[in-house]
Design a protein around this motif. Structure first.
Motif, short mmCIF file in Angstrom:
data_model
loop_
_atom_site.label_atom_id
_atom_site.label_comp_id
_atom_site.label_asym_id
_atom_site.label_seq_id
_atom_site.Cartn_x
_atom_site.Cartn_y
_atom_site.Cartn_z
N ASP A 1 1.19 -1.09 -0.03
CA ASP A 1 -0.07 0.02 0.06
C ASP A 1 0.65 1.44 0.14
O ASP A 1 0.28 2.27 -0.64
CB ASP A 1 -1.18 -0.11 1.10
CG ASP A 1 -2.48 -1.05 1.58
OD1 ASP A 1 -2.21 -1.51 -0.08
OD2 ASP A 1 -2.38 -0.76 2.03
N ALA A 2 1.91 1.54 0.71
CA ALA A 2 2.83 2.46 0.73
C ALA A 2 3.19 2.51 -0.12
O ALA A 2 4.94 3.70 -1.06
CB ALA A 2 3.54 2.15 1.48
N LEU A 3 3.35 1.87 -1.34
CA LEU A 3 4.36 1.98 -2.73
C LEU A 3 3.11 2.97 -3.48
O LEU A 3 2.39 3.08 -3.47
CB LEU A 3 3.89 0.39 -3.83
CG LEU A 3 5.02 -0.43 -3.45
CD1 LEU A 3 5.03 -1.94 -4.23
CD2 LEU A 3 6.62 -0.15 -3.47
N PRO A 4 3.64 3.83 -4.46
CA PRO A 4 2.98 4.57 -5.02
C PRO A 4 1.98 3.36 -5.81
O PRO A 4 2.65 2.99 -6.34
CB PRO A 4 4.05 5.36 -5.71
CG PRO A 4 5.73 5.11 -5.29
CD PRO A 4 5.69 3.91 -4.84
N ASP A 5 1.40 4.23 -6.52
CA ASP A 5 -0.23 3.77 -7.41
C ASP A 5 0.53 3.00 -9.37
O ASP A 5 -0.09 1.57 -9.19
CB ASP A 5 -1.28 4.10 -7.65
CG ASP A 5 -2.04 5.31 -6.77
OD1 ASP A 5 -1.82 4.51 -5.91
OD2 ASP A 5 -2.89 6.27 -6.96
N GLU A 6 1.84 3.34 -9.56
CA GLU A 6 2.32 3.54 -10.20
C GLU A 6 3.21 1.93 -10.31
O GLU A 6 2.63 0.91 -10.89
CB GLU A 6 2.90 4.90 -11.35
CG GLU A 6 2.07 5.41 -11.39
CD GLU A 6 1.96 6.78 -10.67
OE1 GLU A 6 2.88 6.27 -9.75
OE2 GLU A 6 1.29 7.32 -10.97
N GLN A 7 3.36 1.54 -9.01
CA GLN A 7 4.58 0.45 -8.79
C GLN A 7 3.21 0.02 -8.77
O GLN A 7 4.21 -1.54 -9.06
CB GLN A 7 5.45 1.03 -7.51
CG GLN A 7 6.36 2.26 -8.27
CD GLN A 7 7.49 2.67 -7.07
OE1 GLN A 7 7.98 1.54 -5.98
NE2 GLN A 7 8.48 2.99 -7.69
N ARG A 8 2.41 -0.27 -7.63
CA ARG A 8 1.95 -1.02 -7.23
C ARG A 8 1.13 -1.90 -7.92
O ARG A 8 0.82 -3.40 -8.38
CB ARG A 8 1.17 -0.74 -5.81
CG ARG A 8 -0.38 -1.68 -5.11
CD ARG A 8 -0.99 -0.93 -4.19
NE ARG A 8 -1.23 0.13 -4.67
CZ ARG A 8 -2.24 1.45 -4.63
NH1 ARG A 8 -1.35 2.32 -3.91
NH2 ARG A 8 -3.24 2.06 -5.14
N GLU A 9 0.56 -1.18 -9.02
CA GLU A 9 0.00 -1.55 -10.20
C GLU A 9 0.47 -2.32 -11.03
O GLU A 9 1.02 -3.84 -11.20
CB GLU A 9 -0.84 -0.56 -11.49
CG GLU A 9 -2.03 -0.15 -10.14
CD GLU A 9 -1.89 1.43 -11.19
OE1 GLU A 9 -1.80 1.78 -12.64
OE2 GLU A 9 -3.07 1.31 -11.38
N VAL A 10 1.99 -2.47 -11.25
CA VAL A 10 2.63 -3.07 -12.08
C VAL A 10 2.95 -4.57 -11.08
O VAL A 10 3.02 -5.10 -11.62
CB VAL A 10 4.00 -2.27 -12.35
CG1 VAL A 10 5.03 -3.10 -12.83
CG2 VAL A 10 3.84 -1.14 -13.01
N LEU A 11 3.42 -3.93 -10.14
CA LEU A 11 3.83 -4.94 -9.20
C LEU A 11 3.19 -6.31 -9.21
O LEU A 11 3.15 -7.01 -9.57
CB LEU A 11 3.94 -4.86 -8.24
CG LEU A 11 4.52 -5.96 -6.40
CD1 LEU A 11 5.71 -6.91 -6.73
CD2 LEU A 11 4.51 -4.74 -5.09
N LEU A 12 1.55 -5.78 -9.02
CA LEU A 12 0.46 -6.86 -8.60
C LEU A 12 -0.05 -7.72 -9.93
O LEU A 12 0.16 -8.56 -10.25
CB LEU A 12 -1.36 -6.00 -8.37
CG LEU A 12 -0.50 -5.49 -7.09
CD1 LEU A 12 -2.04 -4.63 -6.31
CD2 LEU A 12 -0.84 -6.52 -5.94
N LEU A 13 0.15 -6.63 -11.10
CA LEU A 13 -0.30 -7.46 -12.33
C LEU A 13 0.64 -8.52 -12.86
O LEU A 13 0.61 -9.58 -13.13
CB LEU A 13 -0.42 -6.28 -13.68
CG LEU A 13 -1.47 -5.62 -13.76
CD1 LEU A 13 -1.82 -4.45 -14.86
CD2 LEU A 13 -2.71 -6.41 -13.97
N THR A 14 2.19 -8.32 -12.68
CA THR A 14 3.19 -8.99 -13.27
C THR A 14 3.70 -10.34 -12.10
O THR A 14 3.83 -11.30 -12.30
CB THR A 14 4.47 -7.66 -13.30
OG1 THR A 14 5.17 -7.07 -12.48
CG2 THR A 14 4.24 -7.02 -14.32
#
Length: 180
Positions: free
Chosen positions: A114-127
């Motif tokens: 949750d502490a990650l910026p939205d852009e990084q969180r989206e990429v992390l969760l998708l990949t």
């Protein structure tokens, strides 16, 4: 129902757990995630004629969910705050040391994500969670593949920092210089 809508319906049923997991990662609420998946399924069925069979179905669905979520977030900003069940510590679960430790670990990882910026969180969760290729994640998010890779690297590095996981050994001379 047309043949294309029937094909999409069958694919949707098979993909429901994955869609719900992705929706949960975005909403952080089971009820909102279920609503989001239902809306995405409705939209997919309503727009079955627009689906191009040569594209990845899961990438198409992830994009629908993400777009619906962005629209919902924008709408909720004007609606004001709401209470989340995660903010209710007075609701007890099953007791036991293992349950408490597991929840604590999961909460710390969840907080770190949750502490990650939205852009990084989206990429992390998708990949990493949904196992979407870098190329397909780039298409879903509408960004270059290099941006996907750099955001993922920054997300992983930040998660390691937040959770206290050591960086391990450097893989290249540039990594060694960066660590000094």
């Amino acid at each position: 129902m047309t043949s294309n809508a029937e094909d999409i319906g069958a694919q949707l049923i098979a993909m429901l757990p994955t869609l719900r997991r992705f929706a949960l990662s975005l909403t952080r609420s089971a009820d909102k995630a279920d609503d989001l998946v239902q809306s995405a399924c409705e939209r997919a069925l309503a727009n079955a004629a627009r689906y191009e069979p040569d594209t990845r179905f899961d990438a198409w669905m992830f994009r629908i969910i993400r777009n619906l979520w962005i629209d919902r977030v924008r709408r909720e900003k004007t609606a004001g705050p709401t209470d989340d069940i995660d903010d209710r510590p007075d609701l007890a679960g099953i007791s036991g040391v293992q349950v408490v430790e597991a929840r604590s670990t999961m909460q710390s990882v969840s907080d770190a994500i949750d502490a990650l910026p939205d852009e990084q969180r989206e990429v992390l969760l998708l990949t990493c969670v949904e196992d979407v290729s870098y190329k397909d994640a780039a298409e879903v998010l509408g960004i270059p593949i290099g941006t996907v890779m750099s955001r993922l690297a920054r997300a992983r590095r930040r998660l390691a920092e937040i959770t206290g996981i050591s960086g391990g050994t450097a893989r290249s001379p540039a990594d060694k210089d960066e660590r000094r």
